[in-house]
Design an enzyme around this catalytic site. Sequence first.
Site, mmCIF file in Angstrom:
data_model
loop_
_atom_site.group_PDB
_atom_site.id
_atom_site.type_symbol
_atom_site.label_atom_id
_atom_site.label_comp_id
_atom_site.label_asym_id
_atom_site.label_seq_id
_atom_site.Cartn_x
_atom_site.Cartn_y
_atom_site.Cartn_z
ATOM 1 N N ASP A 478 -2.206 8.365 3.385
ATOM 2 C CA ASP A 478 -2.544 8.725 2.004
ATOM 3 C C ASP A 478 -3.571 9.857 1.977
ATOM 4 O O ASP A 478 -4.237 10.154 2.974
ATOM 5 C CB ASP A 478 -3.106 7.472 1.309
ATOM 6 C CG ASP A 478 -2.831 7.448 -0.179
ATOM 7 O OD1 ASP A 478 -2.511 8.511 -0.745
ATOM 8 O OD2 ASP A 478 -2.957 6.366 -0.781
ATOM 9 N N ASP A 548 3.181 7.822 -7.780
ATOM 10 C CA ASP A 548 2.583 6.525 -8.103
ATOM 11 C C ASP A 548 3.233 5.916 -9.334
ATOM 12 O O ASP A 548 2.955 4.771 -9.670
ATOM 13 C CB ASP A 548 1.080 6.688 -8.346
ATOM 14 C CG ASP A 548 0.293 6.538 -7.059
ATOM 15 O OD1 ASP A 548 0.878 6.123 -6.048
ATOM 16 O OD2 ASP A 548 -0.919 6.832 -7.074
HETATM 17 C C1 DGJ Z 1 -2.492 6.027 -3.831
HETATM 18 C C2 DGJ Z 1 -1.104 5.701 -3.392
HETATM 19 O O1 DGJ Z 1 -0.199 6.568 -3.972
HETATM 20 C C3 DGJ Z 1 -0.817 4.254 -3.735
HETATM 21 O O2 DGJ Z 1 0.515 3.951 -3.433
HETATM 22 C C4 DGJ Z 1 -1.770 3.381 -2.993
HETATM 23 O O3 DGJ Z 1 -1.545 3.494 -1.621
HETATM 24 C C5 DGJ Z 1 -3.197 3.762 -3.342
HETATM 25 N N1 DGJ Z 1 -3.441 5.164 -3.165
HETATM 26 C C6 DGJ Z 1 -4.169 2.981 -2.521
HETATM 27 O O4 DGJ Z 1 -5.454 3.397 -2.704
#
Ligand code: DGJ
Length: 744
Positions: A478, A548
């Site tokens: 991430d 997301d």
């Molecule tokens: C952002 C990601 O896109 C989510 O899927 C998740 O992993 C969160 N960060 C966790 O902090």
Amino acid sequence: MITFHEKDKIFHLNNGRISYLFYIMESGQLGHLYFGKALRVEGSYLHMAEKAHRPMTTYIREGDLYTSYEHLRQEYPCFGTSDYRYPALEVQGGDGSCICKLEYQGYEIIKGKKSLDGLPATYTEEDGEAETLEIRMKDAWRNLEAVFSYSIFRDVDAIARSVRFFNCGEEDLFINRAMSMSVDMPDADYQSIQLSGAWARERFIKVRELETGVTSVSSMRGNSSHQHNPFLALKRKDATEHRGDVYGFSLLYSGNFLAQAEVDNYQVLRMMIGINPFGFRWKLEPQNVFVAPEAVMVYSKEGLNGMSRQFHRLYRTRLARGYWRDRERPVLINNWEATQFHYVEADLLQFARKAKECGIELFVLDDGWFGRRNDDKRGLGDWKANREKLPEGIEGLAKKVGQLGMKFGLWFEPEMVNKDSDFFRDHPDYILQTPGRSISHGRNQYVLDFSRKEVVDAIYRQMHKLLSEAEISYIKWDMNRSISECYSAAYPSDRQGEIFHRYILGVYDLHERLIQDFPKLLIESCSSGGGRFDAGMLYYAPQGWVSDDSDAIERLKIQYGTSLCYPLSCMGAHVSACPNEQVGRMTPIETRGDVAYTGAFGYELDLNKLNAEEIETVKKQVVFYKKNRTLFSKGDFYRLLSPFEGNFAGWEVAEPDGSRALVTVVRILSETNGPYRRLPLYGLLEHQEYHVQGRYHSYDAYGDELMQYGLMLEDKSSGQVVDGSGGCMDFLSVMYEITAKSND
Ligand code: DGJ
């Protein structure tokens, strides 16, 4: 595939379907002639280099009132020599002058394609797949050499370009701008198509009319960004999804970029893509090399779909690499939307047990497992299990998940640190910051200075230890904030313009080291959803978390837009809970499945909270996906109905041999007693009879009918509810299976 016509000094790259032509001008610079549908190899094309006497023009030599770079279409224009459009290259010497003039020195034709040191690049595997033309250029006055590299592929209608610069002199040079490619197209009768958006609505298709002046998209955020994608297409105004001339330009790079179309006053169109020159300045010391990232140019005469299929083929098979490139991706379940930071081992095992019962293959533990990470204010940088949550550490949890018969995956955010972490307390100087200045945070976190090897090493050691000790077969990588106040205290003042680029080189380096150490590790890239979803990342991570926003209806636009350049095999897409976390919408679980199949499929919810009927549906979905995942990831993809244009979204994935296809149609809002609808399909065999199985009805038809008359769409709400079940009719999807009947 590459020929040089001595007499006219023309290079012709031709794979039988596309041609790319340029020539050596008398002055030694390279002039562009043509890019598009293949032209005959033996022709002479020098007359395409149009030039006329024009008032108010600056000419390159005395007595010549015709030759001005302003009016000559060029291959890689340099700053300062009678061309007033944006250049591809600007180099500054110690004297402060930025004028540069690269002149032709020689060429070489190489079989295959070279890799780019420390940068992503497309590649070949077998003899004859590609040929590369390398042209050596030199600015003798500056002692600067450049190598322009052009690779043409036998099986894909694409040309990959990159540029390398060598300082052969004695003094330092500064590269202020070095685009990866530039092309001057003879007219500007195009619309530009970009993929733009924001967090949770990434890569929406935006169409702009080109006008005199500059049309561009870019990033200055350090990541390629949610806002704009390093991709731009040019489409003839009458081109459609399936017909007409379309050009696509994509940059294999994950940092600051610029994609720009400039139309001059004579309607010549200069298209370029590369590292964003804003904030970029690379000091090139004597005997040193600078490599600009690779750019890929695609031409299609079969509209936008044709362009996408070329990108998909190239990026799925010759950019993505390694163990997972051709393998079936595991169906995964991720705990993030279900638990966020709040769980203990027992919850996770209960979660995984239910997933196993449903046939899911990989359990992914997301954020919150390390340091004192109980919220987003602390812990980043401390990549050690939180023993209060996981008493036996990651090793223990991974083992227990393994005993359930599932693979185990883990979330990391390697490039970031919270000030409340042991790592920061030990290394407060490891972040990007200007000494003495205040510094901005994003999600309470700071960006590690990945331009420094010792910083990358420190993170590598922690990750390597975990990956060696525990059975981890997948990581989600991430990156949850963009870079601000970019400055590295480790570099001198005249190298601060390099930091953004060096940062990305550090990210690529860490990826590469982990891939070399753990070749079977599957990496999914992520950046607050799709903030770094680009072709550069695909070289290291064969799949990426698209957004997301996991709502199936929102995903229609996000995935449809993403598919313009990126193959389905790389799009992480999950079924999540209802009401949806981001938009609060209720959608049928069938629709959520139908939308998520079109990618690397998984779940993002607590299955223990579903009722028995929903669990049965999940089980069926997993069986269906496993049966069809090769088709979903390797089939030919056709966009059929655009969610940007109406109430429906539709797409098709067809076996390349036409034996089978899956067609998904989603009606967004219910309509009553609507018209009869048919949807022409693609990629089938005209004389083959198929069985069409919809959700409610089935029939037999030949390929010619399905492609001409179209697939007859089912409508559950044409005035009356057919099955009497009632309920909301919004957000319904139908998946049609089109299977060739045996000829016996
Ligand atoms: C952002 C990601 O896109 C989510 O899927 C998740 O992993 C969160 N960060 C966790 O902090």
